[in-house]
Every structure is written in structure tokens, then in C-alpha cells.
Design an enzyme around this catalytic site. Sequence first.
Site, PDB file in Angstrom:
ATOM      1  N   HIS A  25     -29.316 -14.457 -35.733  1.00 27.33           N
ATOM      2  CA  HIS A  25     -29.897 -15.908 -35.181  1.00 27.33           C
ATOM      3  C   HIS A  25     -28.718 -16.512 -34.940  1.00 27.33           C
ATOM      4  CE1 HIS A  25     -31.317 -20.124 -35.463  1.00 27.33           C
ATOM      5  NE2 HIS A  25     -32.534 -19.363 -35.262  1.00 27.33           N
ATOM      6  N   SER A  85     -35.078 -23.419 -32.027  1.00 31.27           N
ATOM      7  CA  SER A  85     -33.818 -22.941 -32.358  1.00 31.27           C
ATOM      8  C   SER A  85     -33.145 -22.771 -31.189  1.00 31.27           C
ATOM      9  CB  SER A  85     -33.885 -21.560 -33.139  1.00 31.27           C
ATOM     10  OG  SER A  85     -34.091 -21.751 -34.302  1.00 31.27           O
ATOM     11  N   ASP A 118     -25.472 -21.702 -39.799  1.00 34.23           N
ATOM     12  CA  ASP A 118     -26.554 -21.021 -39.388  1.00 34.23           C
ATOM     13  C   ASP A 118     -26.537 -19.444 -40.099  1.00 34.23           C
ATOM     14  OD1 ASP A 118     -28.617 -19.248 -37.704  1.00 34.23           O
ATOM     15  OD2 ASP A 118     -28.474 -21.289 -36.464  1.00 34.23           O
TER      16      ASP A 118
END
Length: 870
Positions: free
Chosen positions: A151, A306, A81
Site C-alpha cells: 500500500h 487512499s 503508511d
Amino acid sequence: MDRIFVIEYSNNIDSKTASRKISSFDFIEYAEPKYINRIFEDSLPNDSLINSQYYLKSIQAIESWAHIDTSGRHVVVGVVDTGVDYKHEDLIGTMQINSGEDGTDNSGNEKRSNGIDDDMNGFIDDWMGWDFASNSSESGFDNDPFPGHPHGTHVSGIIAAVKNNLVGIAGIGLNTKILPVKIGNDGQFSRNLVNSYDGLLYAAIAGANIINCSWGSGGYSQSEQDVINEVINLGALIVAAAGNERSQIAFYPASYNGVISVAAIDSQDRKAGFSNFYSTVDISAPGEQIISSIPINDYAFWDGTSMASPVAAAVAGMIWLNHPEYNNIQIGEHLKATSKDINEENPGYNGLIGSGKVDALNAATEINPVSISLKNYVITQEIEDGVITSGEIVNIKLELFNALKPAKDVNIYAMSPAFYQPEFITSSLSAGDFGTYETKAVNGTISFRVNQEKILNYSLPITIIIIDEAGHRFTNTISLFINPTWRTMRSNNIQLTYTSQGNLAYDDFPYNSRGEGFSFKKGTNLLFEGALMIGYGYNSIANSARSSNASSKDSDFNLDKPIESFIPGSIAAEETITEFVTKEDSLLKPARIIQSGYQFKGSSKDDIIYVVYDIINETDSFQDSVYAAIYLDWDIGPSGSNNRAIWNKSGNFAYIINIADDSLPKAGMKMLSSHPVNFWAVDNDGVSEENPGVYNGFSKEEKWRMMTSGIGRDSSNSTDVSVVIGAGPIRLRAGDTTRVAFALFAGNSLDDLQKFSEDINLSDNFINPDGSYSSNPKISAINLIFPNPAQNTAVVELAVSDINSGELSLWDVSGKKLKDLFIYDSQNQNKLYPGYLRLEIDLRDLSQGQYFIRFKTDKDVSSQVLNIIR
């Protein structure tokens, strides 16, 4: 894996076109664009913590923890990620440390920073993951996966945030270590990812048991599937987000074989509005209003697949802890088999959001679940031509795989959620018993007749439902492509795909997946793109060739009658026919095109195929400068390189050769109709005014120039080449039809091409290259005045319909009638018969200036300007 390479280039050529060209090298197994991946989340700041973690209750996570075996080992989840804030108060101590790069070396230096690859894995000092997208290092890599965009930190918190530490949230997983693999740039707002699949492979090599991918793109890549296969072979299970486009589409890596694809649902178990849905989705998990960690010691609510993906990944990690006997495939199947059915909450999405909702308690307590899936299928047709059409019977042979507990008395049922329902002939089969990890071909076939409705390019879903004796139910969906708008003729030594909207070889430039191209004697494809172009002016061109964009094509034709292929039973071996019309916004004057294809057999015909266009002027006006041509991008040999296009003046045909390899076939093309011929040899990489290329796009101005310049450029350089060959100017009266016919041929030598050019004679094959049309005009009108300007005399061409009276007269610019040129009525000796009439008029008594000639009948009136010069 060492056979996969990344090619960078500076030429201004679209990546899809370049990859298709490169793939034709015999030492290249495949070539494809390298897609840009992006993360998926929608953030909504909120400061609520554990009491806001509804998803823990939704998936029964808290209840499951008492049933997880946490003795003696931990599970490693690779978070590939944007990096992880490993200093976060809720993630301290959860990072996986690489023991091979930890401690001190023989010189007493810290292995974490000694600049030596101590564990010899190819990554120096990777003591805690790796950064594949560093902005601070000149190499683009470093050993610090601290995040740019938050994220990855949010994803990691969902999986492994520390429990019972009086701060923040509780991660779903137990005994879980995060392996941080950074593939996002250092900027906190950057959403683009780089080296994504390098990161995936690294995570597997570094020992991740589960790998979470909360990112992706919409393009399939064979190289990416190869990386996925290698990761699976290394023993890791990949869990990935299905994407946030709120569409029924395949998303990658989630849709690759072997990957667990996760859709998002809300707190009521309904599909989240943003979530993708598709037959490749395996399971659903909460993805709305998910609170988790973000840098620095902060928390936020975010939405997205996600967020759903790490929920599933965390539960997969707990299954790994409970079942050391499982391999990665069985972990994924156990996850799906223990999910909760949510079909009732999601009407219309059956088979499109996976087996159900992730259920951690079921996953933890179900010791021996059953999981039977469709491993493979083979389609056979009533007519084995590779094309499924309306009314045809289709048979599907199934192969099933049982990953887990033995299953008894397995039965199969087929149905379709399609609006255009097929008529099932056999919709159920018995598959018998299955042992653990057994694959079996099922006796018999699912059979059905396709609905008679002529729906073109239709994806027909067939849902396969598998049920065992205990009532376990598993659903898989097969999609069949019905009534494609292309056909491939292969009745002699030439194979060519014709389409219903003006293309040859393929229907979907630049992907070139819908069609089979042009081949000679079952060899490799020789034609990258073929397209019809019709024009009345540079701003009035209808065509299906690549556009000025270069990565897309112009689509200026609307299908009217779908293509059909048939064996006529005459001298022709095979024929195709279709009709399409020009779109209103592409051509100022509408036209209808009837496209026909012909193949014949015989010593002089086996290496030739014909393309015939009947062009109908559907306007009420005369067109005196119509041009029609075909654009052909030939690829003789690898990538089309070292090709040369040449106009053979004596034979009145063009040919393409590979000057580097004389053993390769040669291709020829000839315009057969009696119209003036136009030809242009194109260097695809040309950049000058006199040598415009097509790599940077193909504008309509360039198309018009190439199709109207006579023999405009009679040879190309040695490079990747195309040609434009056609006819014009063509005079086309209102309602009239003209025919433009071409022959495409191939041989092993230039002598072969010369002979074929001489032998080509369509009349011998009952095809007239000029057509035979004798329709009368729809209306009476002045078609043409020539010369104009005129001096002493001029000729007026009249279109005459079925009329009772008419007069041709001369007027000045003030509106005064000067004289009658011709008068007809039932009593007059002058006659006007339906058809086309030319009258010569005397202008010697008129002075220089502008006048009008008017043709008036009892039905129609038309006029045109006449200029007189002295």
C-alpha cells in the site's frame, strides 16, 4: 505531548467502559480507547503505465509543471503508511535522507549502522525514515521502512515516481522527496496499522512539509487530535483519506481539526461509489483506477480514497514550492481555494465532498487566491436549556477566518439541504472586508425556527455560504441536534438525565456522551450507567442495561411518547414524563411503561430526586410474577474504585460510599412502593458464581437472578460497584397497572442519607408510590387457582368484565363435566359484578388426579388445570 500515555490492562473489560472509568481520576484530563487503523484500497491488477494515468490530465498536472518553482529546494512528503519499496525502479533517488545519520562518525563508522543516535532525535540510525511496526526487532521498531503490504509503495508512486526514466509512471509532484514512515506490520497481506500517530509525530519532527495518511478509523480520539495539533504546530500539513465506507460519516484522522480530508471521485468527476462524504471533507481527487508502483518493480491499478489522498498531497507539495511565504494552514487553504467546482456533476452532495476537485494548474498559476472559512460559531436558543426542539427559534453567531488574499465585501447566506426545512428568519449577513490571516466575528446572527415536525434525534444541517465581491464562494456545514430523547433535571441539588428508552444518566452506553449523568451540588458525575429492567422470567426480560457483550447495551424498549420536561407550577419544582413499550422479541408478554421524574425544593427535599415507573400489562392474561428493578453503576470518586455498596436493613435502603476518601459524596437509593424489595450488591470485577461481575458482560440470566433474589447480596467488596434494586413478585392482572417508585439521593455523610431515607414521603409531595388504579378487566377469565396442587379446598380468582351470564364448572381429563361450581344469569340470585372475585371450592369428594376448571360467559371462555393430591 509528554502527558499522553498508553495504558495496557489484562482485565476483561471493554475498552470504552475502561476509558470512561479512568477519565474520572482528577489527574486524568481524558481517557479513551486506542483505535485500530486500517489502510483503504481496492486493487485491480493491470499492466498499463503512463497512458493509463488519466488522473494527470484530470487534475491538469502535466500543464502545471511548467509553473512550479523548482529552483533551489525540494519538498518533503511524509508517507506514514505500510512502508515503501525504496529499491523500486521508479522510486530510486526519491527517498529523503537524514543528513544527521548519514556519512561517517568520528570513529570512521557508518552513521547509518553505528548504533548511535548521532542527530540526538531519539531514534538510532534513522537515516531514511523509521519502522514503527517491525516484526523482526524485539523492540517492535527498527530503521528499515521496507514494506510489508504494498500500500505505501503505491501511495508513494502517485506522489513522486520518477519522470522521464522510460519506465513505469510519472509522479505528480516535482522536486519531491518521500520520507517513509512504516506503521504496518511486515506481512504483505497485513492491513492493520500500529503506532499510527507516533508515526505522524515522527514525520513532522523529521522535517516533513506535507504528510499523507491514506488510512484511518471511525472513532474520535482526543489524544489523536492532540497529536495532530502538535504536528500542525511543528509546521506540517496533514492530508488524509476520507474513508471507503460509502457513508456520510466523520472519518479520522481526515476529520480532525487542521487536517485536509480528501474524498474520491471517478474519471467523470463524480463521487466514487466507495467514497465517504461528510461536512468535514475539504476536497476531492481522482481515486478510481489509479495506476502506481508496487513492490518489486511492478505496477497496479487500485481504487480508494487512499489513492485520492496522495493526489492532493502531491499538489499541496507543489504549492509549498511556489509559496515559501506560506505556512501549513495557508497551503491547505490555497489547495481548496484553487479547486474546480464539481457540484453540477454531484447533485445531492453539495457541502459533503469539499470545495471541489484538486486542480494542479489552478494551484500553480493562481497567485493570490481568496480562502474564507467558518472558524467558529456559537448557538443561542429561544429557551436556554441546552435542548433544541421543534418550533424553537435558534440563533447562530459566526466567526470567519481569511487565510490568504484580502477579500472585499464578504456576505454570508444560510440555507439547509434538510428534508425538514427550518423557517429562516435571518438568512443573510454582511461581514465586510477581510485582511490576510484575519479572524472576525460577524455582526448579527443567522436565525431560524426549527420545523414543527417532531423528528427525534435529528441532525439538522445548516449550510453557510460565504461569497466575496469577486464571486469567490466557500461552503461550510453546521449540524444541530434536534429533539433529543433525553432531558436533564437540575431544579435542586441533584442533577439527573432521564431518557425515553429506559436509561438514566446517559442514553448511549458505553460512550456516555448523550446525557449529563447524576451529580450532587454541581459536582462531578457519580453515575456511570442507569437502566430499567422488567422481567417475567430469565428468558423474558426487557431492559436497557449493558448486555452480555459488555461493550453494548440491551435495547428492549421502543419509544412511544417522547420525553418532555416541564415546570408544573405546583409543589413540584420540575417533572419529566415519557412512555415506551417492550419490544416483541425481548419480552414474551408486552408491557407499556410510563416513566416520570420528579424534583422538589425545600430543606428536606433538595437532595432527593424521584424515578417512577407505571407498568401496564397489555396482555389478556394474568401475570403473577412480574419483577421490576433498576441497575445503577455508581462511580463515587475516580474510576469508581474503592467503592462499596451496602444494604441498610433498618432503613430499608441502599447506599454507596468511597471507603478511601470520606470527603466524597455518598449516594443512596430506596424502593418506595409497597411491593417486596429485591437488592443485589455487584462487584463489577466479580468472576465467581456467587459474585458475578459485569466487566465481562451482564447476561439476562444474571439480571434475572439479581432482580428476583430478595436481599440476595447485601454488600459488595471495595472495588468498582453496581447495584440492582427493585420490586417483585408483583401480581399484574390483564390490562392492569402497577407502580414501582424509587428515590435517589445524595449527601455528605451516612447520617445525611439515613435522615433523607426517613424523611422521604412521596404522599407529602402529591405522588402516590403505589398509584391508584381501579380499571375493570377487559375480558372475563380465570386469573389464578391456588394452592395448586390442592388437597381439600382451592381458591379460584376470576376476572369479570361486563357480562350477562356465566358459569364456573369442573371437568375431568376425558372431557366429562363433573359439576357446576357457580352459575349466574339474569334470573339467578348469584351475582357477578365487574371486577375481581375469589371463590372457594370444596374438593373433598374428588380423588387424586388432574382436572380442569372452566369459566364460560356469554363473551369469553377460559380454563386452567387443577391438580389434586391426597
